[in-house]
Scaffold this motif. Sequence first.
Motif, PDB file in Angstrom:
ATOM      1  N   GLN A 249      29.212   8.657  39.940  1.00 25.01           N
ATOM      2  CA  GLN A 249      28.332   8.734  38.734  1.00 25.01           C
ATOM      3  C   GLN A 249      28.815   8.093  37.471  1.00 25.01           C
ATOM      4  O   GLN A 249      28.211   7.213  36.725  1.00 25.01           O
ATOM      5  CB  GLN A 249      27.680   9.832  38.350  1.00 25.01           C
ATOM      6  CG  GLN A 249      27.060  10.634  39.826  1.00 25.01           C
ATOM      7  CD  GLN A 249      25.822  10.040  39.930  1.00 25.01           C
ATOM      8  OE1 GLN A 249      25.431   8.836  39.590  1.00 25.01           O
ATOM      9  NE2 GLN A 249      24.957  10.390  40.949  1.00 25.01           N
ATOM     10  N   SER A 250      30.243   8.278  37.467  1.00 27.93           N
ATOM     11  CA  SER A 250      30.758   7.625  36.012  1.00 27.93           C
ATOM     12  C   SER A 250      30.784   5.994  36.108  1.00 27.93           C
ATOM     13  O   SER A 250      30.398   5.422  34.958  1.00 27.93           O
ATOM     14  CB  SER A 250      32.155   8.022  35.820  1.00 27.93           C
ATOM     15  OG  SER A 250      32.189   9.327  35.719  1.00 27.93           O
ATOM     16  N   ILE A 251      30.910   5.345  37.271  1.00 25.98           N
ATOM     17  CA  ILE A 251      30.709   3.875  37.438  1.00 25.98           C
ATOM     18  C   ILE A 251      29.249   3.502  37.135  1.00 25.98           C
ATOM     19  O   ILE A 251      28.964   2.459  36.690  1.00 25.98           O
ATOM     20  CB  ILE A 251      31.489   3.530  38.882  1.00 25.98           C
ATOM     21  CG1 ILE A 251      32.924   3.910  38.919  1.00 25.98           C
ATOM     22  CG2 ILE A 251      31.113   2.214  39.010  1.00 25.98           C
ATOM     23  CD1 ILE A 251      33.461   3.478  40.314  1.00 25.98           C
ATOM     24  N   ARG A 252      28.349   4.384  37.898  1.00 22.80           N
ATOM     25  CA  ARG A 252      26.894   3.949  37.811  1.00 22.80           C
ATOM     26  C   ARG A 252      26.366   4.048  36.371  1.00 22.80           C
ATOM     27  O   ARG A 252      25.794   3.137  35.902  1.00 22.80           O
ATOM     28  CB  ARG A 252      26.208   5.077  38.659  1.00 22.80           C
ATOM     29  CG  ARG A 252      25.972   4.729  40.086  1.00 22.80           C
ATOM     30  CD  ARG A 252      25.048   5.520  40.607  1.00 22.80           C
ATOM     31  NE  ARG A 252      23.629   5.276  39.986  1.00 22.80           N
ATOM     32  CZ  ARG A 252      22.682   6.195  39.928  1.00 22.80           C
ATOM     33  NH1 ARG A 252      22.856   7.416  40.135  1.00 22.80           N
ATOM     34  NH2 ARG A 252      21.591   5.607  39.583  1.00 22.80           N
ATOM     35  N   PHE A 253      26.793   5.134  35.873  1.00 21.30           N
ATOM     36  CA  PHE A 253      26.257   5.237  34.137  1.00 21.30           C
ATOM     37  C   PHE A 253      27.360   4.617  33.234  1.00 21.30           C
ATOM     38  O   PHE A 253      27.031   4.683  32.127  1.00 21.30           O
ATOM     39  CB  PHE A 253      26.024   6.599  33.854  1.00 21.30           C
ATOM     40  CG  PHE A 253      24.932   6.969  34.786  1.00 21.30           C
ATOM     41  CD1 PHE A 253      23.677   6.935  34.461  1.00 21.30           C
ATOM     42  CD2 PHE A 253      25.087   8.070  35.812  1.00 21.30           C
ATOM     43  CE1 PHE A 253      22.550   7.403  35.324  1.00 21.30           C
ATOM     44  CE2 PHE A 253      24.141   8.343  36.654  1.00 21.30           C
ATOM     45  CZ  PHE A 253      22.937   8.243  36.414  1.00 21.30           C
ATOM     46  N   GLU A 254      28.200   3.888  33.723  1.00 23.28           N
ATOM     47  CA  GLU A 254      29.273   3.052  32.717  1.00 23.28           C
ATOM     48  C   GLU A 254      29.882   3.823  31.735  1.00 23.28           C
ATOM     49  O   GLU A 254      29.887   3.757  30.376  1.00 23.28           O
ATOM     50  CB  GLU A 254      28.319   1.838  31.958  1.00 23.28           C
ATOM     51  CG  GLU A 254      27.911   0.796  33.332  1.00 23.28           C
ATOM     52  CD  GLU A 254      27.401   0.032  32.651  1.00 23.28           C
ATOM     53  OE1 GLU A 254      27.011  -0.048  31.308  1.00 23.28           O
ATOM     54  OE2 GLU A 254      26.905  -1.262  33.242  1.00 23.28           O
ATOM     55  N   GLY A 255      30.504   5.037  32.082  1.00 22.51           N
ATOM     56  CA  GLY A 255      31.360   5.920  31.219  1.00 22.51           C
ATOM     57  C   GLY A 255      30.490   6.834  30.308  1.00 22.51           C
ATOM     58  O   GLY A 255      30.787   7.309  29.651  1.00 22.51           O
ATOM     59  N   LYS A 256      29.077   7.012  30.858  1.00 20.97           N
ATOM     60  CA  LYS A 256      28.308   7.802  30.150  1.00 20.97           C
ATOM     61  C   LYS A 256      28.723   9.373  30.270  1.00 20.97           C
ATOM     62  O   LYS A 256      28.250  10.214  29.366  1.00 20.97           O
ATOM     63  CB  LYS A 256      26.820   7.631  30.396  1.00 20.97           C
ATOM     64  CG  LYS A 256      25.755   8.613  29.748  1.00 20.97           C
ATOM     65  CD  LYS A 256      24.519   8.234  30.118  1.00 20.97           C
ATOM     66  CE  LYS A 256      23.518   9.054  29.114  1.00 20.97           C
ATOM     67  NZ  LYS A 256      21.894   8.745  29.570  1.00 20.97           N
ATOM     68  N   ILE A 257      29.346   9.741  31.326  1.00 21.12           N
ATOM     69  CA  ILE A 257      29.427  11.113  31.753  1.00 21.12           C
ATOM     70  C   ILE A 257      31.031  11.290  31.724  1.00 21.12           C
ATOM     71  O   ILE A 257      31.941  10.676  32.194  1.00 21.12           O
ATOM     72  CB  ILE A 257      29.182  11.264  33.295  1.00 21.12           C
ATOM     73  CG1 ILE A 257      27.725  10.942  33.436  1.00 21.12           C
ATOM     74  CG2 ILE A 257      29.328  12.692  33.597  1.00 21.12           C
ATOM     75  CD1 ILE A 257      27.472  10.980  34.971  1.00 21.12           C
TER      76      ILE A 257
END
Length: 601
Positions: free
Chosen positions: A460-468
Amino acid sequence: MESLRKKLEALFPRIRTMLLLSYFVIILFCITLIGTASFYISYNSMAERVETASSQIVRQIEFNMDNDFHNKRNLLLAPYYNQEYIDNINAYPAMDSQNKFLFRQKLGDLFLKSFNITPIPDFIRFQIYYSNGELLNSSDNTSSGSANQVLNAEWFKQTIAKDGIVNFFSSPPVNGQEESKTAYSTSILIRDFSNPIGFIVVRADYTDGLFKGIGQRADLTKNSRFLILNDINNPIFDSADGREADIDVQALSQIKGDSGKFWTGSSDQTMLVSYTRSTYSNWKTVLIMPKKEIFSSLDRIKTTAIWTALAAFLVTAILSLLFGRSITNPILNLYKTVNHIKRGDFSVRVDIKRKDEIGRIAMNFNAMQDELQKQIETKYVYQIKLQQMELAMLYSQINPHFLYNTLDSIKAMADYHDVEEIGQMAQSLADMFRYNTKNTDETVTLQEELVQIDAYINIQSIRFEGKIDYQLEIEDDLYNFPMLKMTLQPLVENAVFHGIERKRGKGMIHLKAWKEGDSVYIQVRDDGVGISEKRLEQILASLRQPLYQEEYKLSAASGGIGVQNVYARYTIRYGEQFHFSIESKKGVGTRVILKLASHLN
C-alpha cells in the motif's frame, strides 16, 4: 386372598387409595365435629363467632380495598419508570410553547396507556397539574378549577404535604361533571427528588364501583351492609343506600381507634357494628349486621348437620374417585411425555389444563424442554455460522479489488521500468498469498500476523507513494501470543481504505499490543477521516445482534472479511474471554481495540 389383594391394587392404585381413605377420614371428622359442637353451642358462643367472623369480613374488605388502592397508586407512578419524564418536569418552565405542548401530550398519552393496559371499571378521569396549578392534561378535558383554585384546594395542599405518598380523599364536584359520578379520588406528587420546586400532581377520579364490587364478593347476608368512612367519619359509601350513609350519630361516635366492634340499637333493631381503619388510606371500613339475621341460622344447624352427614357419605366415594383420577391422570401424562423425550422426541409437550402444583410442574417441564431444544438448535446454528465465517475468510483471502489494484500498479510501474519497486511489490504480494494459502492453522502467533501486515503495508505504501506511515509498538513477550489467523489484516485494511485513502495528505496507522493484568490488548489506530456517529452506531448495532440471527453474506466483492467477521469468529470461539470496541470521531480518526484473555482456552 392374595389374588383379591392384587385385583384391588389394580383397581385402586396406591395414590388413589390413599386419597379415598383421606377423604373419608376428613369428611367423617368434620361432620362429627360440627354435629357434636352444634348441640352445645350457645347464643353467647354464637355471638362470639359472629363477632370474629364480622371482624374478618371487615379486614378482608379492607384488604381488597387496600390492594386495589395500591394498584391504582402504582398507575400514578408511571413517569418514574422513564427518566425522560422527570427531566422534562424539571425543564418544563423553560420550554417553548411547542415543546410544552408536546410534553403535555406525551404525558397524557403515558397515563392513558397506563390506565388502559388493564381497564379499570370504576375509573372516570385523570388530571395532571404542574406545581403552579396549571392543568397539563386531562383524560376528559375537565378541570378542578383555575390555577389559583387548584393551588388553594385542600386536596392539592394535602398531596403536596405528603410529598410522594398517595393521597386518598372524597372528591368535590369537578367542573363540567356531576358530583354524584365521583365517589373518591387519589392523587400523588411526582418530582425529581433533587428538585423540590418543579413537580406535577396527578389526580384520578373513580366511581363507587370498587366498593360495590367488594360488597358483592363479601357474601354478606341479605340485610347486612358496609360503609366506607373518611378520616373524620364522614360517609363515602353505603352499600345499602349508595353514597348517603344512614347511621345514627351515637353509633358513629363509638367508632374510634383503629379497629373494634360493638352492639347498638334495641329489640329487633339491634345491630352488630364491626370496623377497622386502613393504614394505607386512613379510611374506615364499617360492617353492620342485624342481630335477628345473625342468629336465624342457629336453629337449622342441627338438622343441616344430619342431612349433610348422610349426603356426604353418599357422594364421598364418587368424588374421591373423580378427584383422585384428576390428580393421577396428569402424572401419567407427564410419565408418557418423559418416555417420548427418552426416545429422542423433543417436540412433544405436556398438555397443561391445571393451575395447581401439578400444572406448575408440567409448565416448568415444558419450559425445560423449550430451553433444552433451544440450546441444541442454537449450538447447531452457531456451528453453521462458524463454518460460514471461516468460508468467508477463505473467500476474502484473495480480494479481487486488492489483487486488481496491485496488478494495475505493477503494470504501471513496469511501463516506467521501475524494477526495484516492482520487485518489492511482487515480493510482498507473494508473501501475503503464501501466508494465506499455505498456513492452514486456524491459530497463529502475533509475530506471524505482523509479517503479513508488513507485506500489506509495503504494497500500500508503494501504491499510495508514501502516503501511509506505519508504526509498531509491541511488548517483547507478546510476539508469540496466539490469535486467530487473519485478525489484523482486515482491521488494517479498513484503516487504509476507509480512513487514510480518503484523507488529504499523509496518514498514520499505529498498531500497538500490550498486556494489563490478565488481559492482552491489541489496538489498530489511524488518523484518517473517521466514521460519522450514525454510521458508527449502525456498525455497533450490527455487532450487538445475536450471531445466530444474522444473515452473513459471503461476498468477495464486499472488501474483505471486515470487522464483523473478526468480531464473529472471536465471539463464537472465545465468548466472554473476548471484548471488542470501536472509537471514532469524524475528521480525527478511528481506533479499534481487541481485549483478549492472556490465556485463551
